[in-house]
Scaffold this motif. Structure first.
Motif, short mmCIF file in Angstrom:
data_model
loop_
_atom_site.label_atom_id
_atom_site.label_comp_id
_atom_site.label_asym_id
_atom_site.label_seq_id
_atom_site.Cartn_x
_atom_site.Cartn_y
_atom_site.Cartn_z
N LEU A 266 0.83 -1.19 0.00
CA LEU A 266 0.00 0.00 0.00
C LEU A 266 0.87 1.25 0.00
CD1 LEU A 266 -2.82 -0.99 2.51
CD2 LEU A 266 -3.02 -0.77 0.03
N HIS A 267 0.37 2.30 -0.60
CA HIS A 267 1.16 3.52 -0.80
C HIS A 267 1.68 4.10 0.51
CE1 HIS A 267 1.65 7.93 -1.39
NE2 HIS A 267 2.36 7.48 -2.39
N ASP A 268 0.84 4.18 1.53
CA ASP A 268 1.28 4.75 2.81
C ASP A 268 2.45 3.96 3.39
OD1 ASP A 268 -0.74 6.52 2.44
OD2 ASP A 268 -1.90 5.97 4.21
N ASP A 269 2.37 2.64 3.30
CA ASP A 269 3.45 1.78 3.80
C ASP A 269 4.72 1.99 2.98
OD1 ASP A 269 1.72 0.71 5.69
OD2 ASP A 269 1.09 -0.91 4.36
N PHE A 270 4.55 2.17 1.67
CA PHE A 270 5.72 2.35 0.80
C PHE A 270 6.40 3.69 1.07
CE2 PHE A 270 7.72 3.38 -3.35
CZ PHE A 270 8.62 2.33 -3.37
N ILE A 271 5.61 4.73 1.31
CA ILE A 271 6.19 6.04 1.63
C ILE A 271 7.05 5.95 2.88
CG2 ILE A 271 5.63 8.35 2.51
CD1 ILE A 271 5.40 8.20 -0.46
N ASN A 272 6.55 5.25 3.89
CA ASN A 272 7.34 5.05 5.11
C ASN A 272 8.60 4.25 4.85
OD1 ASN A 272 5.87 6.38 7.31
ND2 ASN A 272 4.23 4.96 6.84
N LYS A 273 8.50 3.27 3.94
CA LYS A 273 9.67 2.46 3.58
C LYS A 273 10.76 3.32 2.94
CE LYS A 273 9.27 -2.06 4.34
NZ LYS A 273 10.36 -2.86 4.95
N ILE A 274 10.38 4.12 1.95
CA ILE A 274 11.42 4.90 1.25
C ILE A 274 11.91 6.05 2.11
CG2 ILE A 274 10.69 4.24 -1.07
CD1 ILE A 274 9.30 6.87 -1.38
N TYR A 275 11.05 6.62 2.96
CA TYR A 275 11.50 7.70 3.84
C TYR A 275 12.58 7.20 4.80
CZ TYR A 275 11.56 11.48 7.23
OH TYR A 275 11.98 12.50 8.04
N SER A 276 12.44 5.98 5.28
CA SER A 276 13.40 5.44 6.25
C SER A 276 14.65 4.86 5.59
CB SER A 276 12.73 4.36 7.11
OG SER A 276 12.30 3.28 6.31
N SER A 277 14.65 4.75 4.25
CA SER A 277 15.78 4.12 3.55
C SER A 277 16.96 5.08 3.41
CB SER A 277 15.33 3.66 2.16
OG SER A 277 15.07 4.78 1.33
N LYS A 278 18.09 4.52 3.00
CA LYS A 278 19.30 5.31 2.78
C LYS A 278 19.30 5.92 1.38
CE LYS A 278 24.36 4.96 3.17
NZ LYS A 278 25.49 4.04 3.44
N ALA A 279 18.72 5.20 0.41
CA ALA A 279 18.68 5.69 -0.97
C ALA A 279 17.61 4.94 -1.76
CB ALA A 279 20.04 5.53 -1.65
N VAL A 280 17.27 5.48 -2.94
CA VAL A 280 16.23 4.91 -3.78
C VAL A 280 16.71 4.90 -5.23
CG1 VAL A 280 13.87 5.20 -4.66
CG2 VAL A 280 14.38 5.75 -2.26
N ILE A 281 16.40 3.81 -5.94
CA ILE A 281 16.59 3.76 -7.40
C ILE A 281 15.21 3.52 -8.01
CG2 ILE A 281 17.63 2.56 -9.36
CD1 ILE A 281 19.96 1.80 -7.59
#
Length: 356
Positions: A266-281
């Protein structure tokens, strides 16, 4: 506005996320919202729709139960939907048909709007690469949709310049920024998640998925990054078409334990995932804009983007160059401070639409 009924054409998950708070603002302003589901991302968007707690009228024009996940299934689905009877009986007083972006569902929405004698409002209009094949078919679709829509909603100076020739012919809604802003801010409005050393990956665009050389290049890049111990974990959130492409090209075994393939969440869960990550591709325009708002270290796995306004010091348009990507990811990133604004673009949209 002399009618309180409005039709919204639902296509992909990303389109829904960008339209979510527009629909919420319409409902708050006592509009009767009809959501017409094309079925393009049937499984994903069905879960996302729970946000509205049935405060809308649901219409489905496709009998598929699964997401459209291959070229063949997309052609079959598109042809079936287009040649079916798209006159909507329930719409008695609706004036506007809202469509978003540049997907096949956007084109379907334009056709349905015209068949039902509605004024078509194109949200996120004006984006252009001026190359018919980058991205394909999105560039062709948005050119057609912009040409035949009645009202254009734009959210950047670049988009405004691109639709300038329509100023005297069409109504224009001008937003301060993209509506994806509302989804990010509303999601992170509560307590923000703790940071970690994870790399988040999400790739789904046609030019990357159906190009074996480019897909293999990405797999090799991820293996390099894992071997350099830049990240404790690499998590790749995959659309169905991405999984299918990896398996079709025998690339899944190469990933082994280096990369964890994940299903979409779900989008809300994914936003939290990428916010807490070190980087995104990513190769997704919506995700890239979300990362820009959150000021995340982000590699865009493309060689061109239509909207350069969200590119900042923490964003790299990679042009598929491994050395530049690795150098960029090894640099110390800027502060992870969210770019906040007092104005809701979704609210702006509804206010301007109501004043037309």
């Amino acid at each position: 506005m002399d009618s309180n009924e409005i039709l919204y054409v639902l296509g992909t998950k990303a389109q829904f996320i960008k339209s979510k708070f527009i629909l919420e603002n319409l409902i708050k302003n006592d509009f009767k919202v009809f959501i017409l589901d094309t079925g393009q991302h049937k499984e994903i968007t069905s879960s996302e729709l729970n946000y509205f707690k049935n405060n809308f009228q649901y219409i489905s024009i496709s009998d598929n139960k699964k997401n459209i996940s291959s070229i063949f299934s997309m052609i079959f689905w598109f042809t079936k939907v287009i040649f079916s009877n798209n006159k909507i009986k329930n719409l008695k007083e609706a004036k506007y048909c809202l469509i978003h972006g540049d997907t096949i569902s956007t084109l379907i929405g334009l056709i349905i709007g015209k068949k039902n004698n509605l004024e078509v409002v194109h949200i996120e209009s004006g984006l252009r690469s001026y190359n018919w094949f980058k991205p394909f078919p999105e560039e062709i679709i948005r050119t057609i949709v912009t040409r035949y829509s009645d009202i254009l909603s734009i959210d950047s100076e670049e988009a405004e310049n691109n639709v300038n020739k329509y100023q005297s012919k069409k109504k224009i809604i001008r937003l301060s920024r993209n509506t994806i802003y509302d989804s990010v801010v509303m999601t992170l409005d509560d307590e923000k998640p703790m940071k970690n050393d994870t790399l988040i990956v999400t790739i789904h665009r046609t030019e990357n998925i159906y190009n074996k050389k480019r897909l293999k290049s990405l797999v090799n890049l991820l293996i390099k990054l894992k071997n350099e111990n830049l990240y404790s974990e690499i998590e790749w959130y995959c659309h169905d078409i991405t999984i299918n492409a990896l398996e079709r090209n025998n690339l899944t075994p190469l990933l082994n334990n280096n990369v964890h393939l994940k299903k979409l969440i779900l989008h809300d869960d994914f936003i939290n995932k990428i916010y807490s990550s070190k980087a995104v591709i990513t190769d997704g325009g919506s995700i890239a804009e979300e990362c820009s708002i959150m000021n995340l270290r982000t590699v865009i796995w493309r060689d061109v983007v239509e909207n350069i306004e969200y590119l900042n010091n923490n964003m790299l348009l990679s042009k598929y160059k491994h050395d530049e990507i690795i150098y960029f990811l090894n640099e110390i990133s800027d502060s992870n401070k969210i770019s906040l604004d007092e104005i809701s673009p979704s609210q702006q949209f509804v206010e301007q639409l109501m004043s037309l």
